[in-house]
Design an enzyme around this catalytic site. Structure first.
Site, short mmCIF file in Angstrom:
data_model
loop_
_atom_site.label_atom_id
_atom_site.label_comp_id
_atom_site.label_asym_id
_atom_site.label_seq_id
_atom_site.Cartn_x
_atom_site.Cartn_y
_atom_site.Cartn_z
N ARG A 11 -8.97 -5.55 1.45
CA ARG A 11 -9.95 -5.54 2.53
C ARG A 11 -10.18 -4.18 3.18
O ARG A 11 -11.20 -3.96 3.79
CB ARG A 11 -9.57 -6.59 3.56
CG ARG A 11 -9.93 -7.97 3.06
CD ARG A 11 -9.44 -9.08 3.92
NE ARG A 11 -9.83 -10.36 3.33
CZ ARG A 11 -9.28 -10.89 2.24
NH1 ARG A 11 -8.31 -10.25 1.62
NH2 ARG A 11 -9.70 -12.04 1.77
N THR A 45 0.83 -1.23 0.00
CA THR A 45 0.00 0.00 0.00
C THR A 45 0.86 1.27 0.00
O THR A 45 0.49 2.24 -0.66
CB THR A 45 -1.02 0.03 1.17
OG1 THR A 45 -0.31 -0.06 2.40
CG2 THR A 45 -2.03 -1.09 1.07
N HIS A 101 0.55 -16.67 -4.81
CA HIS A 101 -0.70 -16.34 -5.50
C HIS A 101 -0.45 -15.90 -6.94
O HIS A 101 -1.32 -15.30 -7.56
CB HIS A 101 -1.48 -15.26 -4.74
CG HIS A 101 -2.05 -15.77 -3.44
ND1 HIS A 101 -2.70 -14.95 -2.54
CD2 HIS A 101 -2.08 -17.01 -2.90
CE1 HIS A 101 -3.08 -15.68 -1.49
NE2 HIS A 101 -2.71 -16.93 -1.69
N CYS A 129 -5.10 -19.83 -30.72
CA CYS A 129 -6.44 -20.44 -30.82
C CYS A 129 -7.59 -19.46 -30.56
O CYS A 129 -8.75 -19.83 -30.67
CB CYS A 129 -6.55 -21.63 -29.87
SG CYS A 129 -6.81 -21.16 -28.16
N CYS A 147 -3.40 -19.15 -21.92
CA CYS A 147 -4.68 -19.30 -22.62
C CYS A 147 -5.54 -20.32 -21.87
O CYS A 147 -5.07 -21.43 -21.57
CB CYS A 147 -4.43 -19.77 -24.05
SG CYS A 147 -5.96 -20.19 -24.91
N SER A 206 -0.33 -8.34 6.29
CA SER A 206 -1.34 -9.35 5.89
C SER A 206 -2.39 -9.49 6.98
O SER A 206 -2.06 -9.54 8.17
CB SER A 206 -0.68 -10.71 5.65
OG SER A 206 -1.70 -11.66 5.34
N SER A 207 -3.64 -9.56 6.56
CA SER A 207 -4.73 -9.77 7.52
C SER A 207 -4.72 -11.21 8.03
O SER A 207 -5.41 -11.53 8.99
CB SER A 207 -6.07 -9.48 6.86
OG SER A 207 -6.28 -10.39 5.79
P1 NAD Z 1 -5.44 -8.08 3.04
O1 NAD Z 1 -6.00 -7.00 2.16
O2 NAD Z 1 -6.31 -9.14 3.55
O3 NAD Z 1 -4.70 -7.48 4.29
C1 NAD Z 1 -3.79 -6.46 4.22
C2 NAD Z 1 -3.51 -6.05 5.66
O4 NAD Z 1 -2.47 -5.09 5.63
C3 NAD Z 1 -4.71 -5.40 6.35
O5 NAD Z 1 -4.85 -5.94 7.66
C4 NAD Z 1 -4.34 -3.92 6.40
O6 NAD Z 1 -4.87 -3.26 7.53
C5 NAD Z 1 -2.83 -4.00 6.47
N1 NAD Z 1 -2.12 -2.84 5.93
C6 NAD Z 1 -2.43 -2.09 4.84
N2 NAD Z 1 -1.49 -1.16 4.62
C7 NAD Z 1 -0.56 -1.31 5.61
C8 NAD Z 1 0.65 -0.61 5.93
N3 NAD Z 1 1.12 0.39 5.18
N4 NAD Z 1 1.35 -1.02 7.03
C9 NAD Z 1 0.89 -2.05 7.82
N5 NAD Z 1 -0.25 -2.72 7.55
C10 NAD Z 1 -0.97 -2.36 6.45
O7 NAD Z 1 -4.26 -8.65 2.17
P2 NAD Z 1 -3.73 -10.09 2.09
O8 NAD Z 1 -3.65 -10.69 3.43
O9 NAD Z 1 -2.51 -10.06 1.25
O10 NAD Z 1 -4.82 -10.87 1.23
C11 NAD Z 1 -5.43 -10.30 0.13
C12 NAD Z 1 -5.33 -11.09 -1.16
O11 NAD Z 1 -5.44 -10.17 -2.23
C13 NAD Z 1 -4.04 -11.79 -1.34
O12 NAD Z 1 -4.33 -13.05 -1.71
C14 NAD Z 1 -3.32 -11.08 -2.48
O13 NAD Z 1 -2.98 -12.02 -3.48
C15 NAD Z 1 -4.33 -10.17 -3.12
N6 NAD Z 1 -3.85 -8.79 -3.30
C16 NAD Z 1 -2.61 -8.51 -3.78
C17 NAD Z 1 -2.19 -7.20 -3.91
C18 NAD Z 1 -0.81 -6.92 -4.44
O14 NAD Z 1 -0.27 -7.73 -5.19
N7 NAD Z 1 -0.20 -5.79 -4.08
C19 NAD Z 1 -3.03 -6.16 -3.57
C20 NAD Z 1 -4.32 -6.46 -3.11
C21 NAD Z 1 -4.71 -7.79 -2.97
#
Ligand code: NAD
Length: 250
Positions: free
Chosen positions: A33, A25, A117, A155, A125, A193-194
């Site tokens: 989420r 982020t 992931h 294809c 394809c 990660s959540s």
């Molecule tokens: P999640 O969205 O479930 O959780 C992200 C967590 O990070 C949340 O609890 C949030 O509060 C926290 N967070 C956000 N910014 C933060 C920061 N700067 N510092 C500390 N904490 C912070 O994400 P997840 O657990 O990775 O699962 C979501 C799924 O979506 C995954 O499977 C992933 O593949 C996919 N996804 C990937 C991306 C990417 O590639 N960047 C982005 C969005 C979703």
């Protein structure tokens, strides 16, 4: 808390990082989420981002993913990614297991990265399973004003990026390597990660069960805070560099 994390990492002999959308982020890529991101607010997102949804309506998938993929295309690693790359260079991090598809750990310089992931480097394809490099295909996709489903030159089937959709198996080879790293680990550093997405969310539990330590860095409570040895609530882009700076200066 930072000192405690430093101490645990210093004492560990095989540490791994487990990262989620929150580590990216600060690079401008929203997680799924957090409420303001909008990615999940669309009621159909679960359907659109599923394998069956893609097969049924690939245009719906590409319409949904386009703004997200556009952010990934332009994103750069942030201090949290670079901190993990430094940690690997210091010999204090053996592997990064990431749920992210944005490829930023590799861009930051980490070498041992398991993208469980998937990623956006290639597309496949869904009809004849031929694989293609994404770059020229996505370049054309983004140049077009109208959203068009990228098609297989061989294809005509719809091309799906090699990212794992709901209802799809994880990439087996990568997942097995990630599991092996987890089996060896005596410490896991979870960042952004959540811990709500399985099976990856089982990894910290497994490390704990085999006697290892768990550090969680996240800006909100996670469902596994109770099993962690150290929980640091804050921005990964501040906390991870602070931890690594201390380790590097020892
Ligand atoms: P999640 O969205 O479930 O959780 C992200 C967590 O990070 C949340 O609890 C949030 O509060 C926290 N967070 C956000 N910014 C933060 C920061 N700067 N510092 C500390 N904490 C912070 O994400 P997840 O657990 O990775 O699962 C979501 C799924 O979506 C995954 O499977 C992933 O593949 C996919 N996804 C990937 C991306 C990417 O590639 N960047 C982005 C969005 C979703």
């Amino acid at each position: 808390m930072i000192d405690q994390a430093v101490e645990l990492i210093r004492k560990s002999s095989y540490s791994i990082a487990l990262t989620g959308a929150g580590i990216s982020t600060p690079s401008g890529i929203p997680d799924f989420r957090s409420h303001e991101s909008g990615l999940w607010n669309n009621a159909d997102a679960m359907q659109v981002a599923s394998l069956s949804g893609f097969r049924y309506n690939p245009l719906g998938f590409y319409t949904w993913i386009r703004p997200f993929a556009d952010l990934i295309k332009n994103a750069l690693p942030n201090p949290a990614h670079f901190a993990l790359a430094t940690l690997e260079d210091l010999g204090m991090l053996q592997a990064v297991i990431t749920q992210n598809i944005d490829m930023l750990h590799v861009d930051a310089g980490n070498r041992n990265v398991y993208e469980v992931h998937g990623h956006l480097r290639q597309m496949t394809c869904i009809n004849c399973f031929k694989e293609y490099d994404s770059e020229p295909i996505l370049k054309k996709f983004f140049e077009n004003k109208e959203i068009e489903v990228p098609r297989c030159p061989a294809c005509g089937g719809a091309l799906k990026p090699n990212v794992i959709l709901f209802g799809e198996q994880l990439p087996m080879q990568v997942f097995i390597k990630a599991q092996q790293a987890v089996r060896h680990a005596d410490l896991v550093l979870v960042a952004g990660s959540s811990l709500e997405v399985h099976p990856v969310a089982d990894f910290p539990v497994q490390v704990r069960r085999q006697g290892g330590r768990v550090i969680i860095v996240n800006n909100e409570r996670t469902v596994q805070d109770d099993i962690a040895n150290v929980v640091i609530r804050g921005d990964v882009a501040e906390i991870l560099p602070a931890i690594v700076d201390k380790l590097a200066s020892e």
